[in-house]
Design an enzyme around this catalytic site. Structure first.
Site, short mmCIF file in Angstrom:
data_model
loop_
_atom_site.label_atom_id
_atom_site.label_comp_id
_atom_site.label_asym_id
_atom_site.label_seq_id
_atom_site.Cartn_x
_atom_site.Cartn_y
_atom_site.Cartn_z
N GLY A 70 0.70 -1.16 0.12
CA GLY A 70 -0.27 0.16 0.16
C GLY A 70 0.77 1.16 0.05
O GLY A 70 2.53 1.52 0.20
N GLY A 124 -0.33 -4.36 0.87
CA GLY A 124 -1.53 -4.64 0.33
C GLY A 124 -1.37 -4.99 -0.81
O GLY A 124 -2.24 -5.16 -1.35
N GLU A 147 5.77 -6.13 7.42
CA GLU A 147 4.97 -5.13 8.40
C GLU A 147 6.01 -4.46 9.88
O GLU A 147 6.05 -3.08 10.41
CB GLU A 147 3.84 -4.68 8.28
CG GLU A 147 2.92 -4.46 7.77
CD GLU A 147 3.14 -5.75 6.56
OE1 GLU A 147 2.34 -5.50 4.90
OE2 GLU A 147 3.00 -7.27 6.70
N ASP A 155 -1.48 -6.80 8.30
CA ASP A 155 -2.90 -6.06 7.84
C ASP A 155 -3.28 -6.89 7.05
O ASP A 155 -2.58 -7.87 6.52
CB ASP A 155 -2.67 -4.64 8.07
CG ASP A 155 -2.37 -4.00 7.08
OD1 ASP A 155 -1.54 -4.70 6.17
OD2 ASP A 155 -2.98 -2.91 6.86
#
Length: 367
Positions: A70, A124, A147, A155
């Protein structure tokens, strides 16, 4: 039939019987932006209801990446401004909220959803692929959830799919950010098929031209099966016993102690390297991530995404994410100064803070 809706960074096209999504930021390794999410999500909603669309294929432009993650720099900018008292931090809320709704749409998509992971696939990009019915690797696939190294946590539903991998493989991948090639992606179950990169366009053309009948999934399986290749032996397999012994511990400290025990055995080099890797990650992220996975294994995808949205808002109100992005993407000194700096300084109350309802409210799903 070719209907195209053009956006600068994502192109959605109807190609025969399939809806086709092309992530079109090759110079940025097809990193996912909020504007791209806002194109893809309503398009998938429309294709889900369109009887002429039998399946969806998503790919990345260029020859390097499916989607490298992302657009965390934009989130960083928004959050930093909010912390300075400038702006309302809306991007830091909207990006995660809308991304997670897209992740859930993919997970619940009623038709075959084929993601072609022809290159770098991280963060992402994993969220755009792993929740679909078919995840196709090539010899160029490099997949990771890194992450904890930027003060965040895995996530995009990581609490759901990582916690459900065999044994403790998901815990290992979540905490270390280990990178997987195609063979390891197949070994973990993240990938469903492997196709040589040179045959990807042939596969897409056959998917577009196919007659699907009453069982679209079977048609997709047959096409992918015709072109499937063996991805090779998984390097991760030899380390799985050590992973299962070490990463099933109740705390990060205990995991590290178990890994230190492993340094006395046949897997000593791997265990020592893993200890070193964990020592470089945000201590807060490590503890929060372990709690995320242990909770997520008993949750449905919607509940996991609500939990992870809460976690993002707590992260945005903290410090390590901003320091991690500074070190990796802004100053690029690769020397983050985590606060707290050690695992024993991360309190239970600090971990629990990440699971509380944010002031802005919980994530909700409209459809």
């Amino acid at each position: 039939m070719n209907e195209t809706v053009d956006q600068p960074h994502v192109i959605c096209t109807v190609r025969g019987a399939i809806g086709h999504v092309l992530l079109n930021r090759p110079k940025a390794l097809n990193a996912l932006t909020l504007d791209m999410i806002r194109v893809i999500d309503p398009q998938l909603a429309a294709w889900a209801k369109d009887p002429a669309i039998k399946a969806v294929v998503i790919q990345g432009a260029g020859d390097r990446a499916f989607c490298a993650g992302g657009d965390v720099r934009a989130v960083w900018d928004s959050g930093k401004a909010w912390q300075r008292g400038e702006g309302d931090g809306a991007v830091a809320r909207d990006f995660f909220r809308e991304e997670y709704r897209l992740n859930r749409r993919i997970k619940r998509f009623p038709k075959p959803y084929i993601a072609v992971l022809d290159g770098i696939t991280m963060g992402g990009g994993v969220g755009l692929s792993v929740h679909g019915s078919h995840r196709v690797t090539t010899e160029k696939t490099l997949l990771a959830m890194p992450e904890t190294g930027i003060g965040l946590f895995p996530d995009v539903g990581g609490g759901y799919f990582l916690s459900r991998l065999p044994g403790e493989l998901g815990t290992y991948l979540a905490l270390t950010g280990a990178r997987l090639g195609a063979a390891d992606a197949a070994y973990t179950g993240i990938a469903t098929h492997h196709v040589p990169s040179s045959l990807v366009e042939t596969v897409v053309e056959e998917l577009a031209a196919a007659s699907y009948g009453d069982h679209p999934g079977a048609t997709v399986d047959a096409i992918l099966g015709r072109h499937a290749a063996f991805p090779g032996e998984a390097p991760l397999a030899v380390h799985t016993p050590s992973i299962d012994r070490s990463f099933n511990a109740a705390t990060v400290e205990e995991i590290l102690a178990c890994l230190c025990d492993e340094t006395q055995g046949f897997d000593d080099a791997w265990a020592a390297a893993t200890v070193k890797t964990l020592s470089q990650m945000s201590p807060t992220s490590l503890k929060v991530t372990l709690a995320q996975l242990r909770r997520g294994v008993a949750m449905e995808i919607e509940d996991v995404l609500v939990m992870e949205y809460r976690m993002t808002q707590a992260v945005m109100a903290g410090r390590d994410f901003y320091e991690g992005i500074r070190a990796q993407l802004v100053d690029k000194d690769r020397q983050p100064k985590w606060q707290p700096a050690t695992l024993d300084q991360v309190s239970e109350s600090e971990v629990e803070r990440h699971f509380q309802v944010p002031v802005s409210g919980d994530l909700t799903f409209a459809d």
